[in-house]
Design an enzyme around this catalytic site. Structure first.
Site, short mmCIF file in Angstrom:
data_model
loop_
_atom_site.label_atom_id
_atom_site.label_comp_id
_atom_site.label_asym_id
_atom_site.label_seq_id
_atom_site.Cartn_x
_atom_site.Cartn_y
_atom_site.Cartn_z
N ASP A 51 0.84 -1.20 0.00
CA ASP A 51 0.00 0.00 0.00
C ASP A 51 0.88 1.26 0.00
O ASP A 51 1.86 1.33 0.75
CB ASP A 51 -0.87 -0.03 1.27
CG ASP A 51 -1.94 1.04 1.27
OD1 ASP A 51 -2.82 1.00 0.41
OD2 ASP A 51 -1.88 1.92 2.15
N GLU A 62 14.87 -15.01 0.45
CA GLU A 62 15.31 -16.06 1.39
C GLU A 62 14.34 -17.23 1.40
O GLU A 62 14.65 -18.30 1.88
CB GLU A 62 15.33 -15.50 2.82
CG GLU A 62 16.50 -14.65 3.17
CD GLU A 62 16.28 -14.02 4.56
OE1 GLU A 62 15.52 -14.59 5.37
OE2 GLU A 62 16.86 -12.96 4.78
C1 NOJ Z 1 -4.56 2.87 -0.96
C2 NOJ Z 1 -5.67 1.95 -0.63
O1 NOJ Z 1 -6.00 1.20 -1.77
C3 NOJ Z 1 -6.81 2.81 -0.14
O2 NOJ Z 1 -8.01 2.08 -0.01
C4 NOJ Z 1 -6.41 3.44 1.16
O3 NOJ Z 1 -7.40 4.35 1.58
C5 NOJ Z 1 -5.09 4.21 1.02
N1 NOJ Z 1 -4.09 3.49 0.27
C6 NOJ Z 1 -4.50 4.52 2.36
O4 NOJ Z 1 -4.01 3.35 2.96
#
Ligand code: NOJ
Length: 528
Positions: free
Chosen positions: A210, A259
């Site tokens: 993310d 790893e």
């Molecule tokens: C991207 C994620 O896909 C989204 O749903 C989220 O709100 C933001 N990152 C923050 O983590």
């Protein structure tokens, strides 16, 4: 410990994999509380195996106050009780492997929850404490520190800083409940390598990272300048995104992934100004894939699609990484609605995507042809950006409505209780049960397309497409193994010669003659 159960060993499985995104809240509810969960996911894994995908990406299921639907993690090594338990997660991984499906879990390293133990400690221990160094705490500007430390905006709207009672401010690029980690701090780096190992030891096949472009901030946290309009899905040059320092982090993660046996991968959610900058995340000692948001953001226009396809492939070639393709996910309007041409166009777009070289991402429910739910009442909405005045449009709930499995009325077999977001009254005909066995259904189209990708590996192979001559507004290209894809991207029928034997069509039509009419918003797969 590296449990791999009995998933088929294959190197480079991810290069042309079709990966299905499960949004746990909305996939299947095992305990009838209206919220999807791990037990529900496990019970539906045979459905995903039969659909024909290679891997499943699970959006976050970790312990979380759910300020951003689980992208605010309070404990990276435990499961939120609303989704189940750690043994439930292990059971999903084990069962998926038994069915020859791989599991990718979401990793959220840019920020945590304000309920994470480290942040709570930082708040309690006060200014100057070592606990605060793991986040970005600063004094404010202005005479009494009453102004935020810089002009950064949250992607959910409003300032990216929140002031705490002792007067300091902390940085959060997303909601105030999501404080950003300070990735300069060795403890943060060590902790995430340890979290990677925790999940790799449990047997996961990879991670979706993310906000992969956000971990490192420009030194000194300089102002971003006025007049910027931030969008979650934007690609601006900004002092908190795509800083060169992030690559050291991914090199250290790649060493951890390597790893482990079993070809474990990481896919970056990385927004950068150019595809060439994105490719840097995919050098051979960094991550494996990145989402192709340029493709997702391309409208239904033949020239634009061709440009997006060629430029995506060109950008990845120098790093020898596969290109990925995606049309829908939990942050954007479902492509049936977004592309503006209804179900026919959505189905054509899917066949086009699945004929391209590389890996494709599907979002739960697109195989049912689900539209965006555009009429959710304000009182049921949960997207945090809906409640803030600027920033991202705040309308992400419409693609997160629980999916219909069976029956005539809500909850359409989602579970025995209700659903955390209301389902439309007219979804009975879109359920898995209603579509199964109907050769004209969207579900059977996806099943047929994914089955053909397995029997005709040329469909996902290679690094280029060979464009063929075609009438204006029609895309035609050849893939290895003598497969041809033709797509009519115009709003009018087009006449063209049949390139061979018809394998699959995004809508029913008579293509038995040598010269045939390709209706608007239609894609065909041929064998020469
Ligand atoms: C991207 C994620 O896909 C989204 O749903 C989220 O709100 C933001 N990152 C923050 O983590």
């Amino acid at each position: 410990m590296t449990p791999q159960h009995n998933v088929t060993p294959a190197t480079d499985w991810w290069r042309d994999a079709v990966i299905y995104q499960v949004y746990p809240r909305s996939f299947a509810d095992g305990n009838g509380d209206g919220m999807g969960d791990l037990a529900g996911i496990r019970s539906r894994l045979p459905y995903l195996r039969d659909l024909g995908v290679d891997a499943v990406w699970l959006s976050p299921f970790y312990a979380s106050p759910q300020a951003d639907a689980g992208y605010d993690v309070a404990d990276y090594r435990s499961i939120d009780p609303m989704f189940g338990t750690l043994p439930d997660a292990e059971a999903v991984i084990r069962e998926a492997h038994r069915l020859d499906l791989r599991i990718i879990v979401d990793l959220v390293p840019n920020h945590c929850s304000d309920q994470h133990e480290w942040f709570r400690r930082g708040l309690a221990e006060g200014p100057g404490s070592t606990a605060r160094e793991r986040f970005h705490f600063r004094k404010g500007r202005g005479e009494n520190g009453e102004e935020p430390p810089n002009d950064w905006e949250s992607l959910f709207g409003g300032p990216a800083w929140t002031r705490v009672p002792d007067g300091e401010w902390y940085l959060h690029l997303f909601a105030p409940e999501q404080p950003d980690f300070n990735w300069e701090h060795p403890a943060v780096q060590d902790e995430f390598r340890s979290i990677l190992r925790f999940w790799l030891d449990l047997g996961v096949d990879g991670f979706r990272v993310d906000v992969a472009h956000g971990l490192v901030k420009a030194p000194g946290l300089p102002d971003m300048g006025h007049g910027e309009q931030l969008k979650l899905l934007g690609n601006q040059v900004l002092p908190f995104f795509d800083q060169d320092g992030v690559h050291d982090i991914y090199r250290s993660w790649r060493a951890v992934l390597d790893e482990y046996s079993g070809d474990r991968i990481a896919v970056a959610e990385a927004w950068t100004p150019t595809a060439e900058r994105t490719a840097l995340y995919l050098r051979s000692d960094e991550l494996h894939q990145a989402f192709n948001f340029h493709y997702l953001n391309t409208g239904w226009d033949a020239a634009a699609l061709r440009e997006a396809i060629d430029s995506s492939l060109d950008a990845m070639r120098p790093v020898a990484a596969p290109t990925t393709w995606v049309l829908s996910n939990h942050d954007v309007v479902r492509h049936r609605t977004r592309l503006g041409g209804g179900l026919d166009r959505a189905r054509a777009a899917t066949l086009l995507m699945l004929a391209l070289p590389g890996s494709a991402y599907l979002y739960q429910g697109e195989e049912l042809g689900l539209p965006e739910v555009t009429d959710l009442p304000d009182e049921v909405r949960q997207d945090p950006s809906f409640f803030r005045d600027t920033g991202q449009d705040g309308l992400r709930d419409g693609c997160r409505v629980p999916i219909p499995w069976s029956g005539q009325q809500a909850p359409y077999g989602f579970g025995d209780g209700g659903t955390w977001l209301p389902q439309p009254a007219d979804w009975a005909g879109l359920s898995v049960q209603a579509q199964t066995g109907d050769p004209g259904s969207t579900l059977e189209l996806y099943r047929a397309a994914l089955a053909l990708r397995r029997t005709h590996p040329g469909l996902g192979a290679g690094e280029t497409v060979e464009w063929l001559a075609a009438p204006e507004g029609v895309l035609a290209f050849r893939r290895p193994g003598g497969l041809v894809c033709t797509v009519n991207v115009t709003e009018a029928p087009a006449r063209l010669p049949a390139p061979g034997r018809l394998l699959l069509s995004s809508r029913q039509l008579d293509a038995s003659q040598d010269d045939f009419v390709l209706p608007a918003d239609t894609a065909l797969w041929w064998e020469e």
